[in-house]
Design an enzyme around this catalytic site. Structure first.
Site, PDB file in Angstrom:
ATOM      1  N   TRP A  57      -7.443   0.998   3.992  1.00  0.00           N
ATOM      2  CA  TRP A  57      -7.064   0.116   2.888  1.00  0.00           C
ATOM      3  C   TRP A  57      -7.956  -1.113   2.824  1.00  0.00           C
ATOM      4  CZ3 TRP A  57      -5.113   2.265  -0.979  1.00  0.00           C
ATOM      5  CH2 TRP A  57      -4.185   3.300  -0.851  1.00  0.00           C
ATOM      6  N   LYS A 115       6.475   1.083  -0.612  1.00  0.00           N
ATOM      7  CA  LYS A 115       6.492   1.462   0.798  1.00  0.00           C
ATOM      8  C   LYS A 115       7.804   1.001   1.428  1.00  0.00           C
ATOM      9  CE  LYS A 115       2.299   2.837   0.069  1.00  0.00           C
ATOM     10  NZ  LYS A 115       1.101   2.042   0.206  1.00  0.00           N
ATOM     11  N   ASP A 164      -2.882  -8.239   2.427  1.00  0.00           N
ATOM     12  CA  ASP A 164      -2.225  -7.053   1.864  1.00  0.00           C
ATOM     13  C   ASP A 164      -1.146  -6.634   2.863  1.00  0.00           C
ATOM     14  OD1 ASP A 164      -1.421  -4.562   0.993  1.00  0.00           O
ATOM     15  OD2 ASP A 164      -3.439  -3.692   0.882  1.00  0.00           O
TER      16      ASP A 164
HETATM   17  C1  LIG Z   1      -0.213   2.097  -0.431  1.00  0.00           C
HETATM   18  C2  LIG Z   1      -1.115   0.965  -0.128  1.00  0.00           C
HETATM   19  C3  LIG Z   1      -2.006   0.464  -1.074  1.00  0.00           C
HETATM   20  C4  LIG Z   1      -2.146   1.053  -2.449  1.00  0.00           C
HETATM   21  O1  LIG Z   1      -1.084   0.702  -3.241  1.00  0.00           O
HETATM   22  P1  LIG Z   1      -0.984   1.161  -4.765  1.00  0.00           P
HETATM   23  O2  LIG Z   1       0.377   0.745  -5.124  1.00  0.00           O
HETATM   24  O3  LIG Z   1      -1.203   2.647  -4.815  1.00  0.00           O
HETATM   25  O4  LIG Z   1      -2.012   0.431  -5.541  1.00  0.00           O
HETATM   26  C5  LIG Z   1      -2.804  -0.608  -0.712  1.00  0.00           C
HETATM   27  N1  LIG Z   1      -2.724  -1.172   0.499  1.00  0.00           N
HETATM   28  C6  LIG Z   1      -1.885  -0.708   1.441  1.00  0.00           C
HETATM   29  C7  LIG Z   1      -1.829  -1.370   2.781  1.00  0.00           C
HETATM   30  C8  LIG Z   1      -1.040   0.363   1.159  1.00  0.00           C
HETATM   31  O5  LIG Z   1      -0.187   0.817   2.082  1.00  0.00           O
END
Ligand SMILES: *Cc1c(COP(=O)(O)O)cnc(C)c1O
Length: 365
Positions: A103, A201, A177
């Site tokens: 990511w 998530k 993030d």
């Molecule tokens: C799932 C995830 C993403 C992507 O998220 P989207 O909602 O598909 O844009 C980005 N960063 C992390 C750490 C993730 O787990």
């Protein structure tokens, strides 16, 4: 009984789904489904305001931060961040990124479209098995911001510390993030400039992105930034500059209320530590399975593991499914298995998984 170990979209508390089902056709005597309500009507205003208040309380968000409900997921936010912050020091400058997995790699690639990127540290050479030591980060003195991904959902590494970056960078804000572990553990929000994550998530359904941003970081967007992605525009309009993802926010709000009934983030953190320990302790105790991640940075949320004999992978997954243990297949980029054990995964689910791991080993070891 079924346990869902999906990495995202992921398991939600049964109670929340039941409540949503009960309220589906007629929300609180309004005669409407939440999906049918004007986002500016008094019914919906009460839903979004409660959700924002509960999120602030649960995550201990200080008053000088805005909580924004946006769309586009963390991937869109990877572009929105440089569009809002790259010119923080007056003109488009350099942004520092720490590469700790799939990511972060994506975030770096996207940011390069908008500004210069300095990868200040990377664990790629070691296949992302650990977080680079803070002492080895080569930060830019004039960095506009420093970006980290505090839980790498695919690789299974999680920061167990909050990096201090202000002194080495002339006070650059730390941007994180937290998509896959937000609300799973206590965080000192005041150490960050921006925290963001997709809801699908650890919070609710896909379609909602949560952005927590310090007030002084609003109002610096580049001219090319779409209005709907300019944090200041979103903040000035209380996340209603454009129609927000109303139903996803409603479900997230129900999850927030569920979290409060459970005892909030401290109780979740206690449970998450116990769940992760149970699973890692078992994986460590046997040669039949293995993990790749250095023990001091293993994720409590996403646990990738491998069968020593990968020829047994299909049989393992088929047997798991028969036992009601769903979506354990690892991400295609790293292979193997992955158990995602978010807030809504009860301890009993992890116990059932460990039980199955033992049984499968007995029959195939
Ligand atoms: C799932 C995830 C993403 C992507 O998220 P989207 O909602 O598909 O844009 C980005 N960063 C992390 C750490 C993730 O787990």
């Amino acid at each position: 009984m079924v346990y869902n170990f999906s990495a995202g979209p992921a398991v939600l508390p049964k109670e929340v789904l039941q409540q949503a089902a009960d309220e589906m056709l007629d929300w609180h005597g309004s005669g409407m489904s939440v999906m049918e309500m004007s986002h500016r009507g008094k019914e919906y205003m009460s839903i979004i305001e409660t959700a924002l208040r509960d999120m602030r309380e649960l995550f201990s968000v200080p008053d000088n931060y805005k909580i924004l409900f946006m769309q586009g997921g963390a991937i869109a936010e990877n572009a929105i961040i440089p569009m809002n912050l790259a010119a923080l020091r007056g003109q488009v400058g350099v942004a520092d990124y720490i590469n700790t997995g799939s990511w972060s790699t994506k975030s770096i690639k996207e940011a390069r479209r908008y500004c210069e990127v300095n990868v200040a540290a990377s664990s790629e050479a070691g296949k992302f098995a650990r977080i680079p030591d803070r002492a080895d980060w080569r930060l830019s003195r004039n960095a506009a911001y420093v970006h980290v991904c505090t839980n790498e959902t695919i690789d299974g590494v999680e920061y167990q510390f909050t990096p201090e970056v202000a002194a080495d960078t002339d006070n650059a804000p730390l941007v994180a993030d937290m998509s896959s572990h937000i609300l799973s553990r206590a965080v000192d929000v005041s150490k960050y400039g921006v925290i963001y994550g997709g809801a699908q998530k650890n919070i609710g359904p896909a379609g909602l992105t949560i952005v927590i941003v310090r007030d002084d970081l609003l109002g610096h967007a580049l001219p090319i930034c779409p209005s709907a992605f300019d944090w200041k525009t979103v903040a000035d309009n209380d996340s209603m500059y454009n129609t927000p993802p109303t139903y996803a926010i409603y479900i997230a709000g129900l999850v927030f209320q569920w979290l409060k009934r459970q005892g909030g983030v401290p109780e979740m953190e206690r449970r998450n530590i116990a769940k992760a320990a149970l699973l890692y302790d078992y994986l460590d105790s046997t040669g039949f399975y293995r993990t790749r991640i250095a023990s001091e940075c293993r994720s409590r949320m996403n646990v990738p593991f491998y069968l020593h004999d990968e020829a047994l992978n299909d049989a393992f997954l088929a047997g798991a499914k028969e036992h009601g243990l769903l979506q354990l297949k690892g991400h295609k980029s790293v292979g193997g298995m992955r158990a995602s054990i978010y807030n809504a995964m009860p301890l009993e689910g992890v116990q059932a998984l460990v039980h199955y791991l033992q049984e499968f080993e007995r029959q195939n070891g």
